[in-house]
Design an enzyme around this catalytic site. Sequence first.
Site, PDB file in Angstrom:
ATOM      1  N   ARG A 183     -23.796  -6.878  20.256  1.00 48.50           N
ATOM      2  CA  ARG A 183     -24.645  -6.781  21.457  1.00 48.50           C
ATOM      3  C   ARG A 183     -23.828  -6.970  22.732  1.00 48.50           C
ATOM      4  NH1 ARG A 183     -28.902 -11.138  20.028  1.00 48.50           N
ATOM      5  NH2 ARG A 183     -29.893 -10.656  22.000  1.00 48.50           N
TER       6      ARG A 183
ATOM      7  N   ARG B 212     -31.387 -20.400  20.257  1.00 49.49           N
ATOM      8  CA  ARG B 212     -32.697 -19.823  20.621  1.00 49.49           C
ATOM      9  C   ARG B 212     -33.667 -19.836  19.444  1.00 49.49           C
ATOM     10  NH1 ARG B 212     -33.212 -14.131  23.423  1.00 49.49           N
ATOM     11  NH2 ARG B 212     -31.883 -13.471  21.711  1.00 49.49           N
TER      12      ARG B 212
ATOM     13  N   LYS C  97     -33.011 -13.775  30.648  1.00 45.45           N
ATOM     14  CA  LYS C  97     -33.976 -12.877  31.324  1.00 45.45           C
ATOM     15  C   LYS C  97     -35.408 -13.174  30.879  1.00 45.45           C
ATOM     16  CE  LYS C  97     -32.007  -9.203  29.584  1.00 45.45           C
ATOM     17  NZ  LYS C  97     -30.926  -9.843  28.788  1.00 45.45           N
TER      18      LYS C  97
ATOM     19  N   ARG D 153     -34.256 -15.198  15.762  1.00 43.91           N
ATOM     20  CA  ARG D 153     -34.223 -13.737  15.717  1.00 43.91           C
ATOM     21  C   ARG D 153     -33.084 -13.244  14.833  1.00 43.91           C
ATOM     22  NH1 ARG D 153     -34.843 -11.576  21.857  1.00 43.91           N
ATOM     23  NH2 ARG D 153     -33.116 -10.273  21.155  1.00 43.91           N
TER      24      ARG D 153
ATOM     25  N   ARG E 258     -31.292   0.186  30.200  1.00 42.35           N
ATOM     26  CA  ARG E 258     -30.105  -0.414  29.608  1.00 42.35           C
ATOM     27  C   ARG E 258     -28.938   0.562  29.608  1.00 42.35           C
ATOM     28  NH1 ARG E 258     -32.507  -4.489  26.198  1.00 42.35           N
ATOM     29  NH2 ARG E 258     -30.900  -5.713  25.178  1.00 42.35           N
TER      30      ARG E 258
HETATM   31  P1  AP5 Z   1     -33.598 -15.684  26.725  1.00 36.10           P
HETATM   32  O1  AP5 Z   1     -34.478 -15.923  27.903  1.00 36.10           O
HETATM   33  O2  AP5 Z   1     -34.267 -15.397  25.417  1.00 36.10           O
HETATM   34  O3  AP5 Z   1     -32.493 -14.582  27.061  1.00 36.10           O
HETATM   35  P2  AP5 Z   1     -32.617 -13.020  27.274  1.00 36.10           P
HETATM   36  O4  AP5 Z   1     -31.694 -12.656  28.372  1.00 36.10           O
HETATM   37  O5  AP5 Z   1     -34.062 -12.596  27.407  1.00 36.10           O
HETATM   38  O6  AP5 Z   1     -32.005 -12.545  25.899  1.00 36.10           O
HETATM   39  P3  AP5 Z   1     -32.413 -11.414  24.890  1.00 36.10           P
HETATM   40  O7  AP5 Z   1     -31.542 -11.650  23.675  1.00 36.10           O
HETATM   41  O8  AP5 Z   1     -33.899 -11.385  24.645  1.00 36.10           O
HETATM   42  O9  AP5 Z   1     -31.974 -10.180  25.599  1.00 36.10           O
HETATM   43  P4  AP5 Z   1     -31.602  -8.910  24.934  1.00 36.10           P
HETATM   44  O10 AP5 Z   1     -31.423  -8.111  26.144  1.00 36.10           O
HETATM   45  O11 AP5 Z   1     -30.510  -8.903  23.952  1.00 36.10           O
HETATM   46  O12 AP5 Z   1     -32.860  -8.630  23.964  1.00 36.10           O
HETATM   47  P5  AP5 Z   1     -34.005  -7.574  24.004  1.00 36.10           P
HETATM   48  O13 AP5 Z   1     -35.161  -8.188  23.359  1.00 36.10           O
HETATM   49  O14 AP5 Z   1     -34.146  -6.949  25.338  1.00 36.10           O
HETATM   50  O15 AP5 Z   1     -32.646 -16.966  26.601  1.00 36.10           O
HETATM   51  C1  AP5 Z   1     -31.743 -17.108  25.519  1.00 36.10           C
HETATM   52  C2  AP5 Z   1     -31.735 -18.574  25.035  1.00 36.10           C
HETATM   53  O16 AP5 Z   1     -31.201 -19.390  26.081  1.00 36.10           O
HETATM   54  C3  AP5 Z   1     -33.138 -19.144  24.745  1.00 36.10           C
HETATM   55  O17 AP5 Z   1     -33.057 -20.021  23.668  1.00 36.10           O
HETATM   56  C4  AP5 Z   1     -33.496 -19.934  26.030  1.00 36.10           C
HETATM   57  O18 AP5 Z   1     -34.409 -20.994  25.774  1.00 36.10           O
HETATM   58  C5  AP5 Z   1     -32.134 -20.416  26.476  1.00 36.10           C
HETATM   59  N1  AP5 Z   1     -32.024 -20.563  27.921  1.00 36.10           N
HETATM   60  C6  AP5 Z   1     -32.558 -19.745  28.863  1.00 36.10           C
HETATM   61  N2  AP5 Z   1     -32.232 -20.177  30.094  1.00 36.10           N
HETATM   62  C7  AP5 Z   1     -31.456 -21.298  29.908  1.00 36.10           C
HETATM   63  C8  AP5 Z   1     -30.798 -22.211  30.794  1.00 36.10           C
HETATM   64  N3  AP5 Z   1     -30.876 -22.052  32.109  1.00 36.10           N
HETATM   65  N4  AP5 Z   1     -30.077 -23.217  30.262  1.00 36.10           N
HETATM   66  C9  AP5 Z   1     -29.984 -23.381  28.902  1.00 36.10           C
HETATM   67  N5  AP5 Z   1     -30.610 -22.562  28.012  1.00 36.10           N
HETATM   68  C10 AP5 Z   1     -31.322 -21.529  28.511  1.00 36.10           C
HETATM   69  O19 AP5 Z   1     -33.392  -6.412  23.067  1.00 36.10           O
HETATM   70  C11 AP5 Z   1     -33.173  -6.612  21.686  1.00 36.10           C
HETATM   71  C12 AP5 Z   1     -32.711  -5.318  21.056  1.00 36.10           C
HETATM   72  O20 AP5 Z   1     -33.724  -4.295  21.206  1.00 36.10           O
HETATM   73  C13 AP5 Z   1     -31.448  -4.678  21.654  1.00 36.10           C
HETATM   74  O21 AP5 Z   1     -30.265  -5.240  21.107  1.00 36.10           O
HETATM   75  C14 AP5 Z   1     -31.650  -3.201  21.260  1.00 36.10           C
HETATM   76  O22 AP5 Z   1     -31.336  -2.985  19.920  1.00 36.10           O
HETATM   77  C15 AP5 Z   1     -33.144  -3.008  21.419  1.00 36.10           C
HETATM   78  N6  AP5 Z   1     -33.499  -2.571  22.788  1.00 36.10           N
HETATM   79  C16 AP5 Z   1     -34.352  -3.210  23.657  1.00 36.10           C
HETATM   80  N7  AP5 Z   1     -34.448  -2.522  24.802  1.00 36.10           N
HETATM   81  C17 AP5 Z   1     -33.653  -1.430  24.678  1.00 36.10           C
HETATM   82  C18 AP5 Z   1     -33.321  -0.360  25.549  1.00 36.10           C
HETATM   83  N8  AP5 Z   1     -33.838  -0.285  26.791  1.00 36.10           N
HETATM   84  N9  AP5 Z   1     -32.450   0.572  25.110  1.00 36.10           N
HETATM   85  C19 AP5 Z   1     -31.934   0.523  23.867  1.00 36.10           C
HETATM   86  N10 AP5 Z   1     -32.189  -0.472  22.992  1.00 36.10           N
HETATM   87  C20 AP5 Z   1     -33.053  -1.451  23.394  1.00 36.10           C
END
Ligand code: AP5
Length: 248
Positions: A203, A159, A41, A192, A120
Site C-alpha cells: 500500500r 488499528r 484520514k 483489517r 487516488r
Molecule cells: P485511520 O483513520 O484508519 O487512517 P486512514 O488514513 O483512514 O487509513 P486507511 O488505511 O483507511 O486508508 P487507506 O487509504 O489505505 O484505506 P481505504 O479504506 O481508503 O487511522 C489509522 C490508525 O491510526 C487507526 O487505528 C487510528 O485510530 C489511528 N490514529 C489516527 N489518528 C491518530 C493520531 N493522531 N495519533 C495516533 N493514532 C492515530 O482503502 C483500502 C483499499 O481499498 C485500498 O488499498 C484499495 O485496494 C481500495 N481502494 C479504496 N479506494 C480506492 C480508489 N479510489 N482507487 C483504487 N483502489 C481503492
Amino acid sequence: MAESLPRHAWLETPGVPCPPDPAAAQHPLRVVLLGAPGVGKGTQAEMFTARRRVCQLSTGDVFRAAKAADPCNRTPALEEALGYMQRGELVPDETVIAIVKERVGCLRCDGGFLLDGFPRTVAQADVLDQILTREGIRLDAVLNFDLPIERIVARLAGRRTCPGCKAVYHVEARPPAREGLCDQCGAALVQREDDRPEAVRVRMEVYAASTAPLIDYYARKGLLVSVTAEGTPEEIYARAEAALAARA
Ligand code: AP5
C-alpha cells in the site's frame, strides 16, 4: 465517540437518498481528504462528521461493505476488486469510477461531503473534476495529511475497526471504552486484512507511485491545504479546521 451518519446511499443503496439533516445544510463542507494509508484520514473524517454533520464518502468502506454482504449479491467486478484490496493494490480505475458515478447523488448532498480515499490516481482526479464541473459543485479544499512513514506503520499495526458502523480505534492511541468492543454499536472489533505487514508495504509503494502525484495536481489547482498529522486526533482536527478557516 459521537454518533455517525447513516451513509446507506453511499454504502448500500445508491440512488436512495438519506434522510435530510437540517443541521448539516447550514454550513456545508466539500472536501477531499488526501494522505498515505493509515495517516488518519478516516479518524479525521469521523471528527468532521460528528461536529459538522458532513458525510464521509470512503471508497474503501464501499468495498468493505460489499465484502460483508451476501457473496451472491456481488458483481464479478466487485469480487475482483476485493482481491486487489486484500493484496494492498489499487482497485482498477474503471471499477472505482463506476462506483463513484453510481453514487453521484451523495456529491449533491446539501450537507456537503468528505471524499476519503477517492481520488487516488490522476485519472480518478480528472473524472472527479469532470463530474463536479458538470454538477456545478465547487470543492472547498483538498486536505493533505502528512506524517513520516514509520509513524504511519505504527498506526496501522494498532488499528481496530468496527465491522458494523465502521468506527476506527487504535489499541493505544484511541482505545474503545470496553476492550475489543465498539463504543457506538457494541460489535466486536476486528483487524483489517490489508493491515498485515506485507499488504501495508504494498500500500505504501502504491501510494508513493500513484496517489502522491495528486499533491502537486491539487496544488496547481490552488486547492491544496497541507496539515501535519503529528499529535492527537484532536490536535490534528483543530489544525485542519484552522487551515480551512484561513482559506474561507
Ligand atoms: P485511520 O483513520 O484508519 O487512517 P486512514 O488514513 O483512514 O487509513 P486507511 O488505511 O483507511 O486508508 P487507506 O487509504 O489505505 O484505506 P481505504 O479504506 O481508503 O487511522 C489509522 C490508525 O491510526 C487507526 O487505528 C487510528 O485510530 C489511528 N490514529 C489516527 N489518528 C491518530 C493520531 N493522531 N495519533 C495516533 N493514532 C492515530 O482503502 C483500502 C483499499 O481499498 C485500498 O488499498 C484499495 O485496494 C481500495 N481502494 C479504496 N479506494 C480506492 C480508489 N479510489 N482507487 C483504487 N483502489 C481503492
